[in-house]
Design an enzyme around this catalytic site. Structure first.
Site, short mmCIF file in Angstrom:
data_model
loop_
_atom_site.label_atom_id
_atom_site.label_comp_id
_atom_site.label_asym_id
_atom_site.label_seq_id
_atom_site.Cartn_x
_atom_site.Cartn_y
_atom_site.Cartn_z
N LYS A 1 -5.99 -0.56 0.63
CA LYS A 1 -5.72 0.01 -0.69
C LYS A 1 -7.03 0.24 -1.45
O LYS A 1 -7.16 1.21 -2.20
CB LYS A 1 -4.80 -0.93 -1.49
N GLU B 1 -9.60 8.22 -3.74
CA GLU B 1 -9.00 8.81 -4.94
C GLU B 1 -10.06 9.14 -5.99
O GLU B 1 -10.01 10.19 -6.64
CB GLU B 1 -7.97 7.82 -5.49
#
Length: 303
Positions: free
Chosen positions: A166, A173
Site C-alpha cells: 500500500k 499515486e
C-alpha cells in the site's frame, strides 16, 4: 461472519455499511458516540463471539499502536486482529509479536478506494499467515470490488507485506497526481487552449492516459472551474516519504515519486528560502534583476 470494527471515520463508516449490506454482523466502536455501536473497546470485545475477528481502522502511528495494545489485553487465544489503516510496514512485526504472546493472530491490510469504496469496493493488499487470510476471506471478498478476486485482492506476503504494498501504491499515486497537475497547469498557461476542462474530459475515453484519477480531476473542474475555491497547499500523510526512504534503502531510483513528494513540500512555502538564495546568487554573479521584498507585496519591486 461477525466482525468487530474499530474506527468509524470516513473509511471505517463506509466499510461497516458495505459489510452490513453484504450480510455480515458488524459491531463498530468509535470515540464518537453518534456513530458507535458500543461504549468501549471492552464492550466491543464482549459483544463478539469467540473466536473473534477485529478490524482496526484508526490513524497510523500511536493511535493504532495503543488500540492494538489494548486489544491484546481484551482478546484471547485464537482471536484475530486486522490493521486496515495506513500504518508503516515496520510497525506490523511489532504488533504481530505483541499479539502473538496471547495467541492472537495479526494481519496487515492496505486498503485503497477512499470515500468511493462503499459503492465501488476497495482494493486490498494483505500481509500475514495463509490460515489467517483464509479465515478473514469472507470479509475481504465483501469489501473488494466485484469481479475476479485477483483483480481487487492480493495476499502480498508475510506480516508487513500488505502495508508495504500500500505504501508503494500511494507513492505511485503521488507521481500520477503530480503529472496530471503539471499537465493541467501547462494547458491553462497556453493561450491557444481556450477550454481546458473539455480537453481533460476528452482524455477520459480511449487515450493512453485515461484513469480514475483523471476522471476525478474532470469532476473537480466541473464542480469548481479553475479550482478557484482551493489553495495550492498540499499535505502528505506519510506514505510518500516512506516510499522514498525505502527506495533509498533498496537503491531503487524513484525520481518521479521523489519529485512529486518535494512538490508537495514546495506548495507549503509562501516565500521559499532556497529560491531567495538562488535569486541572490544570480544577482551576485551576473547582476541579474531581483525582486525586492517590501510594501509592494507580490513579486516585489524589481531592482
Amino acid at each position: 461472519m461477525q466482525l468487530g470494527l474499530v474506527g468509524l471515520g470516513k473509511m471505517g463508516f463506509n466499510m461497516r455499511e458495505r459489510l452490513r449490506v453484504a450480510g455480515h454482523d458488524v459491531v463498530g466502536y468509535d470515540r464518537n458516540p453518534d456513530v458507535s455501536d458500543t461504549d468501549s473497546l471492552a464492550d466491543l470485545a464482549a459483544k463478539l463471539d469467540a473466536p473473534r475477528v477485529v478490524w482496526v481502522m484508526v490513524p497510523a502511528g500511536e493511535p493504532t499502536r495503543q488500540t492494538v495494545t489494548e486489544l491484546g489485553e481484551l482478546l484471547s487465544d485464537g482471536d484475530l486482529v486486522i490493521d486496515g489503516g495506513n500504518s508503516r510496514f515496520t510497525d506490523d512485526t511489532v504488533n504481530a509479536d505483541l499479539l502473538a504472546k496471547n495467541g492472537i493472530g495479526y494481519l496487515d491490510c492496505g486498503v485503497s478506494g477512499g470515500v468511493w469504496g462503499k459503492d465501488n469496493g476497495y482494493g486490498l493488499m494483505v500481509g500475514g499467515a495463509e490460515a489467517d487470510v483464509e479465515r478473514a476471506m469472507p470479509i475481504f471478498d465483501s469489501l473488494r470490488p466485484e469481479g475476479p478476486r485477483e483483480e481487487g485482492f492480493a495476499h502480498a506476503g508475510a506480516v508487513g507485506a500488505g502495508h508495504f504494498a500500500k505504501m508503494v501504491h500511494n507513492g505511485i499515486e503521488y507521481g500520477l497526481m503530480q503529472a496530471y497537475a503539471e499537465g493541467y497547469e501547462l494547458l491553462t498557461a497556453a493561450e491557444a487552449v481556450t477550454d481546458v476542462p473539455a480537453v481533460l474530459k476528452a482524455w477520459t475515453r480511449g487515450t493512453v492516459v485515461r484513469s480514475w484519477l483523471l476522471d476525478l480531476l474532470v469532476k473537480a473542474l466541473d464542480e469548481d472551474p479553475g479550482l478557484a475555491e482551493l489553495t495550492g497547499y498540499v499535505e502528505d500523510s506519510g506514505e510518500g516519504r516512506w516510499t522514498v526512504e525505502e527506495a533509498i534503502n533498496h537503491a531503487v531510483p524513484a525520481p518521479v515519486i521523489s519529485a512529486a513528494l518535494f512538490a508537495r513540500f514546495a506548495s507549503r512555502q509562501t516565500d521559499s528560502p532556497a529560491m531567495k538564495a538562488v535569486s541572490a546568487l544570480r544577482n551576485q554573479f551576473g547582476g541579474h534583476a531581483v525582486h525586492k521584498a517590501g510594501p509592494t507585496s507580490g513579486a516585489g519591486e524589481v531592482k
